[in-house]
Write a protein that holds these residues in place. Sequence first.
Motif, mmCIF file in Angstrom:
data_model
loop_
_atom_site.group_PDB
_atom_site.id
_atom_site.type_symbol
_atom_site.label_atom_id
_atom_site.label_comp_id
_atom_site.label_asym_id
_atom_site.label_seq_id
_atom_site.Cartn_x
_atom_site.Cartn_y
_atom_site.Cartn_z
ATOM 1 N N LYS A 54 63.498 27.962 64.466
ATOM 2 C CA LYS A 54 62.855 29.233 64.829
ATOM 3 C C LYS A 54 63.748 30.226 65.571
ATOM 4 C CE LYS A 54 57.928 28.315 64.901
ATOM 5 N NZ LYS A 54 56.744 28.169 65.730
ATOM 6 N N ASP A 55 64.668 29.737 66.413
ATOM 7 C CA ASP A 55 65.487 30.686 67.183
ATOM 8 C C ASP A 55 66.767 31.088 66.453
ATOM 9 O OD1 ASP A 55 67.153 28.487 67.505
ATOM 10 O OD2 ASP A 55 66.861 28.332 69.676
ATOM 11 N N GLY A 56 67.016 30.479 65.294
ATOM 12 C CA GLY A 56 68.160 30.873 64.482
ATOM 13 C C GLY A 56 69.491 30.266 64.869
ATOM 14 N N VAL A 57 69.549 29.560 65.999
ATOM 15 C CA VAL A 57 70.825 28.999 66.452
ATOM 16 C C VAL A 57 71.380 28.024 65.419
ATOM 17 C CG1 VAL A 57 71.943 27.562 68.219
ATOM 18 C CG2 VAL A 57 70.309 29.337 68.901
ATOM 19 N N ILE A 68 76.530 34.155 68.044
ATOM 20 C CA ILE A 68 75.288 33.389 68.019
ATOM 21 C C ILE A 68 74.753 33.362 69.448
ATOM 22 C CG2 ILE A 68 74.195 31.166 67.541
ATOM 23 C CD1 ILE A 68 76.517 30.559 65.614
ATOM 24 N N ASN A 69 73.562 33.880 69.617
ATOM 25 C CA ASN A 69 72.922 33.863 70.928
ATOM 26 C C ASN A 69 72.408 32.450 71.200
ATOM 27 O OD1 ASN A 69 72.847 36.798 71.784
ATOM 28 N ND2 ASN A 69 72.066 36.894 69.704
ATOM 29 N N MET A 70 72.850 31.868 72.311
ATOM 30 C CA MET A 70 72.504 30.491 72.652
ATOM 31 C C MET A 70 71.559 30.462 73.854
ATOM 32 S SD MET A 70 74.322 28.761 70.464
ATOM 33 C CE MET A 70 74.606 27.111 71.031
ATOM 34 N N LYS A 73 66.886 37.890 71.369
ATOM 35 C CA LYS A 73 68.077 37.129 70.976
ATOM 36 C C LYS A 73 67.793 36.260 69.753
ATOM 37 C CE LYS A 73 70.358 37.233 75.423
ATOM 38 N NZ LYS A 73 70.915 36.461 76.536
ATOM 39 N N SER A 74 66.608 35.673 69.685
ATOM 40 C CA SER A 74 66.227 34.888 68.501
ATOM 41 C C SER A 74 66.247 35.764 67.256
ATOM 42 C CB SER A 74 64.820 34.304 68.657
ATOM 43 O OG SER A 74 64.791 33.323 69.639
ATOM 44 N N THR A 75 65.658 36.955 67.382
ATOM 45 C CA THR A 75 65.598 37.882 66.256
ATOM 46 C C THR A 75 67.001 38.292 65.810
ATOM 47 O OG1 THR A 75 63.442 38.651 66.977
ATOM 48 C CG2 THR A 75 64.628 40.066 65.430
ATOM 49 N N LYS A 76 67.910 38.475 66.766
ATOM 50 C CA LYS A 76 69.302 38.808 66.409
ATOM 51 C C LYS A 76 69.935 37.674 65.600
ATOM 52 C CE LYS A 76 70.408 42.052 70.097
ATOM 53 N NZ LYS A 76 71.248 42.321 71.282
#
Length: 153
Positions: A69-72, A89-91, A102-105
Amino acid sequence: SSERRITPLARSSPPQSDEEESPTTSNSSFTMHREDAKEAQIFLQQEFIKNMVANYLNISIKDTEESLKDGVILCQLLNEMKKNAVRIINMPQGDEKLNTIKSTKNLTAFQKFTSMYLKGDCCSLAEIQQAELTPIYETLKKLTEKFPMQSDA
């Protein structure tokens, strides 16, 4: 030669044997089989993604949908398949979840890359945010075909 026998819906006598089912029983049986097949498909998709994450990133995930879900993980997978596919990558920090921005990015970066390399034949941002497993699975499967895992040998 085999003949098709049509059984009338209304019966004047009870079924002849235990194996013969009424239309409602067979209909609910069909629904159960369809649901079992769907559950099996979801299980196989989850296993494919878990194995992919384990093979590419050397980590194990328990809840497939929640982990994506958060894209990481999605962005990390891309970077393993193609160097620098996602530059930032936003962690999350510590045990905190990543905030929505940050998840959306991360998800946007993943979706943008996949859309470009798969010529739009990939999951949408909304499908990732809603953790719709089938489109995510299909996208990852196509990516593994386009960017096969490189061996260390």
